[in-house]
Design a protein around this motif. Sequence first.
Motif, PDB file in Angstrom:
ATOM      1  N   PHE A  39      -6.795  -6.386  13.981  1.00 55.09           N
ATOM      2  CA  PHE A  39      -6.177  -5.074  13.979  1.00 55.09           C
ATOM      3  C   PHE A  39      -5.119  -5.017  13.174  1.00 55.09           C
ATOM      4  N   GLU A  40      -5.261  -3.732  12.235  1.00 54.07           N
ATOM      5  CA  GLU A  40      -4.089  -2.795  11.407  1.00 54.07           C
ATOM      6  C   GLU A  40      -3.146  -2.414  11.727  1.00 54.07           C
ATOM      7  N   ALA A  41      -2.038  -2.457  11.400  1.00 49.99           N
ATOM      8  CA  ALA A  41      -1.225  -1.001  11.740  1.00 49.99           C
ATOM      9  C   ALA A  41      -0.283  -1.139   9.363  1.00 49.99           C
ATOM     10  N   ARG A  42       0.807  -0.211   9.620  1.00 51.72           N
ATOM     11  CA  ARG A  42       1.120   0.231   8.279  1.00 51.72           C
ATOM     12  C   ARG A  42       2.597  -0.082   8.894  1.00 51.72           C
ATOM     13  N   ALA A  43       3.661  -0.348   8.356  1.00 50.02           N
ATOM     14  CA  ALA A  43       5.195  -1.155   8.518  1.00 50.02           C
ATOM     15  C   ALA A  43       5.175  -0.552   7.314  1.00 50.02           C
ATOM     16  N   GLY A  44       6.552   0.187   7.283  1.00 53.85           N
ATOM     17  CA  GLY A  44       8.380   0.530   6.218  1.00 53.85           C
ATOM     18  C   GLY A  44       8.730  -0.782   5.591  1.00 53.85           C
ATOM     19  N   GLY A  45       8.651  -1.410   6.532  1.00 50.15           N
ATOM     20  CA  GLY A  45      10.247  -3.004   5.985  1.00 50.15           C
ATOM     21  C   GLY A  45       9.952  -4.206   6.687  1.00 50.15           C
ATOM     22  N   PRO A  46      10.144  -4.913   7.132  1.00 50.64           N
ATOM     23  CA  PRO A  46      10.212  -6.594   7.880  1.00 50.64           C
ATOM     24  C   PRO A  46      10.129  -6.161   9.047  1.00 50.64           C
ATOM     25  N   GLY A  47       9.920  -6.954  10.107  1.00 49.84           N
ATOM     26  CA  GLY A  47       9.767  -6.504  11.242  1.00 49.84           C
ATOM     27  C   GLY A  47       9.169  -8.066  12.305  1.00 49.84           C
ATOM     28  N   VAL A  48       8.767  -7.711  13.627  1.00 47.11           N
ATOM     29  CA  VAL A  48       8.572  -8.832  14.439  1.00 47.11           C
ATOM     30  C   VAL A  48       6.732  -7.981  14.841  1.00 47.11           C
ATOM     31  N   LEU A  49       5.597  -8.695  14.788  1.00 45.49           N
ATOM     32  CA  LEU A  49       4.747  -8.614  15.655  1.00 45.49           C
ATOM     33  C   LEU A  49       4.694  -9.071  16.806  1.00 45.49           C
ATOM     34  N   LEU A  50       4.295  -8.123  17.794  1.00 47.68           N
ATOM     35  CA  LEU A  50       4.192  -8.974  19.380  1.00 47.68           C
ATOM     36  C   LEU A  50       2.952  -8.846  20.019  1.00 47.68           C
ATOM     37  N   ASP A  51       3.185  -9.693  20.598  1.00 47.17           N
ATOM     38  CA  ASP A  51       1.082  -9.845  21.485  1.00 47.17           C
ATOM     39  C   ASP A  51       2.053 -10.659  22.442  1.00 47.17           C
ATOM     40  N   GLY A  52       2.609 -10.125  23.938  1.00 47.12           N
ATOM     41  CA  GLY A  52       2.939 -10.531  25.223  1.00 47.12           C
ATOM     42  C   GLY A  52       3.378 -11.258  24.950  1.00 47.12           C
ATOM     43  N   GLU A  73       1.045  -1.434  -0.054  1.00 47.38           N
ATOM     44  CA  GLU A  73       0.109   0.318   0.131  1.00 47.38           C
ATOM     45  C   GLU A  73       0.855   1.244   0.096  1.00 47.38           C
ATOM     46  N   GLY A  74       1.010   2.232  -1.163  1.00 44.10           N
ATOM     47  CA  GLY A  74       2.149   2.911  -1.123  1.00 44.10           C
ATOM     48  C   GLY A  74       2.952   2.265  -1.245  1.00 44.10           C
ATOM     49  N   GLU A  75       4.012   3.109  -0.104  1.00 42.86           N
ATOM     50  CA  GLU A  75       5.593   3.009   0.200  1.00 42.86           C
ATOM     51  C   GLU A  75       5.850   1.963   1.195  1.00 42.86           C
ATOM     52  N   GLY A  76       4.661   1.278   1.477  1.00 45.13           N
ATOM     53  CA  GLY A  76       4.611   0.424   2.732  1.00 45.13           C
ATOM     54  C   GLY A  76       3.625  -0.313   2.413  1.00 45.13           C
ATOM     55  N   VAL A  77       3.361  -1.539   3.395  1.00 45.90           N
ATOM     56  CA  VAL A  77       2.813  -2.270   3.527  1.00 45.90           C
ATOM     57  C   VAL A  77       1.368  -2.289   4.690  1.00 45.90           C
ATOM     58  N   ARG A  78       0.349  -2.383   4.655  1.00 47.16           N
ATOM     59  CA  ARG A  78      -0.756  -2.580   5.702  1.00 47.16           C
ATOM     60  C   ARG A  78      -0.774  -4.051   6.229  1.00 47.16           C
ATOM     61  N   VAL A  79      -0.866  -4.338   7.334  1.00 52.36           N
ATOM     62  CA  VAL A  79      -0.576  -5.554   7.742  1.00 52.36           C
ATOM     63  C   VAL A  79      -1.888  -5.750   8.797  1.00 52.36           C
ATOM     64  N   VAL A  80      -2.664  -6.467   8.801  1.00 51.58           N
ATOM     65  CA  VAL A  80      -3.931  -7.411   9.499  1.00 51.58           C
ATOM     66  C   VAL A  80      -3.617  -8.339  10.356  1.00 51.58           C
ATOM     67  N   ALA A  81      -4.100  -8.015  11.687  1.00 48.90           N
ATOM     68  CA  ALA A  81      -3.486  -8.996  12.244  1.00 48.90           C
ATOM     69  C   ALA A  81      -5.188 -10.088  13.168  1.00 48.90           C
ATOM     70  N   LEU A  82      -5.775 -11.261  12.226  1.00 48.60           N
ATOM     71  CA  LEU A  82      -6.661 -11.358  13.263  1.00 48.60           C
ATOM     72  C   LEU A  82      -6.754 -12.858  14.073  1.00 48.60           C
ATOM     73  N   GLY A  83      -7.452 -12.096  15.155  1.00 49.99           N
ATOM     74  CA  GLY A  83      -7.333 -13.301  15.971  1.00 49.99           C
ATOM     75  C   GLY A  83      -7.502 -13.570  17.113  1.00 49.99           C
ATOM     76  N   ARG A  84      -7.347 -13.793  18.738  1.00 49.83           N
ATOM     77  CA  ARG A  84      -7.996 -13.254  19.598  1.00 49.83           C
ATOM     78  C   ARG A  84      -5.938 -12.322  20.347  1.00 49.83           C
ATOM     79  N   LEU A  85      -6.453 -11.566  20.476  1.00 46.55           N
ATOM     80  CA  LEU A  85      -4.526 -10.760  20.602  1.00 46.55           C
ATOM     81  C   LEU A  85      -4.945  -9.992  21.780  1.00 46.55           C
ATOM     82  N   GLU A  86      -4.441  -9.289  22.277  1.00 51.38           N
ATOM     83  CA  GLU A  86      -4.837  -8.249  23.860  1.00 51.38           C
ATOM     84  C   GLU A  86      -3.583  -6.889  23.139  1.00 51.38           C
ATOM     85  N   ALA A  87      -2.476  -7.091  22.818  1.00 48.91           N
ATOM     86  CA  ALA A  87      -2.173  -5.535  22.362  1.00 48.91           C
ATOM     87  C   ALA A  87      -1.537  -5.651  21.379  1.00 48.91           C
TER      88      ALA A  87
END
Length: 713
Positions: free
Chosen positions: A617-630, A583-597
């Motif tokens: 839950f959604e967020a935009r990212a400009g590069g590879p990384g790590v999804l953190l939850d608990g 999406e544009g210059e980055g990426v839209r990340v969508v997470a589906l599930g029972r997540l806390e924060a």
Amino acid sequence: MPRGTLLLRASVILLLLLAFLDPRLPLKGRVVYLLDFSPSARESVFAAAERLPRDGVYLAFAERVARLPSPTARRLDLGEGTDVRAALAEALRLGADRVVLVSDGLFPPVPSPLPLDAVYVPPRPFVALRLLPPPFPLLGETVGVRVVLEAPLPAEVRLRVEGPGGAWERALWVEGRVALTYTFPLLEEGEVRAEAVGPWGRSEARVEVAPKDRARALVLGDPALARYLEAQGFQVEEGPFRLPLEADLVAVGLGVLDLPEGAPEALRDYLHRGGGLLFTATPKGLFFGGWDRALPEELPLKPLGRQGAALVLVLDTSGSMEGEKLALAVAAALELVRSAAPEDYLGVVVFASGHRVLFPPRPMTDRAKKEAESLLLSLRAGGGTVLGGAFREAVGLLEGVRVARKGILVLTDGLIADPKEPLLALAERGGAEVSAIALGEDADRSFLEELARRGGGRFYRAATARELPRLFLREGQEVFGKEAVEGRFPVEALPHPLTEGFLFPPLSVLLPARAEPWAEVLLKSGERVVLALGERGEGRVAALATDLSRSWRDFEGASAFLGGLARYLVGAGRALALYAYPEGEGVRVVALGRLEAPRLLVGGEETPMVPTGPLRFEARAGGPGVLLDGKRRIPLALPLPGEWTPRDGAATLRAMAEAAGGRLLGLEEVGSLPTRPLPLRPYLLWAALLLFLLERAWEARVSRGTLSQERFG
């Protein structure tokens, strides 16, 4: 003042004045030409090469950088990407005074460390094709492969995609970026292939899709279940039981006492944190293993029509038991109280120099358990070791209890002061199983062993008091035990997504069981429940009241059914789907599930994911990384814009050039070489200093000559 001194001083002042004005001498500079040989630009760059000067330094770049002997030289081995930053770094290393970038500008702007001019060439007509697998595909889930078409110039496309979900074709007009999704159920590793054809040529892509993190199953004591789950793609480990529990599913076919101390508590915590638990009725599992007593609130099945048993504990409280021995013996008795069912009878008689009934055998209701715990915690040690009265009391107490199975458990750490033969004879004819525990090296081991043998029970040897809790539980399990029923038991499947499409054969082994009110029944045989499941805390638990190795040995659908059941149990803790869209210059990340924060960690910075819907839950990212939850850390290899991503290349090059003190040129403007100004201030200052020192030396010499003339004149 002498004329020479005045001349030197005037020269110094003149040089300082010139240094203040900071004059510069124009010199011819070194120009490095950066030629974009990436797939989108190289044909246009090749065509423009004839019009470039011959006396510059030329670097070709795509994913890699290489020096060219002349502007018309060709390199097709530099990769498919565009790394402008590496090309600028190489120009800086070569000592360039200025760079001229010849490119189509289909990349994000990069700051230049050198003065930069740019020449725009149009990209060739082409449609790039990419297949983007799901970032975190799960076995058994329906996953989507993103089919991304990118065209810097409008183009017609005929698209064909093949894979586990079949084949489909589309006719498309691609202007910019077009993204489609090819979906299929991920039951095993698979390959997706795509081909795009048009007047501009052909593009092909393929991608392997495999479960990113196959569900891990820890199977304890049920080899048949382990084979079924392996056939369904699970990563199966067959023990041992280790903490912490890191598997997605724990299947238990062993008894409480076959596992390390603290296992029931660990399994309870694991379940409530979101893990999946499955109990099976192997010869050591489920009710045989005492799980209905160890985890009464977590097990969805309870024994049906069970008749209670009676057990009287005859406990030594003599002076030698004072301290840790008595404390651990009381702790063991408390475990025995907690493990008893409401239809079981439990009593305690204590002895030292005399004896007393702490509480007589009575049904272990919740109220009785609380009273028993209070009485046990009040015990104190002191006196001798006289067993006779206490043992006779225990036999007498059991005579009035109407249950089929009765037992007496004697614990002592010393030598018995009573005549032994009468006690042995009473054990033989008393009508109850008599078991004994010898605690420590000073216990009357030979007598206790003979007492258990004559009483038809079991003899246990405990080297230290720390062994007592498990020995008490083992004896309780023996006395309060259950038996399976063998025969032919037709199975009825109740409506549920897990049971659809299966025809279950009759069972040859079945433990009589009923379901707890909070549990959901999936399979039953008459009034008996075969399989029930439910939720406890954040996790899911199921219990199967048959032995898989005997009942479902010839059931062809066993593997598929048990795999679906296991995935359902796992789903509570691992229900997570991730999607990433360019999406544009980055990426839209969508997470589906029972997540806390959930947060995205990219480049050392955390970005909270915003809830945009139920379990979404959604967020935009400009590069590879790590999804953190608990405690979860899920790596994300995000799909970023590609070589053919549509951009205004001329605007990108103009912005880079103007930021570096240059401009966007036409090919006809490239021929004149720029100059490199040489600053003269340092040289003027050095010259002024030298003349100043010369002036001082001249003045000193003149002064010495004048003094000499006056002295001799």
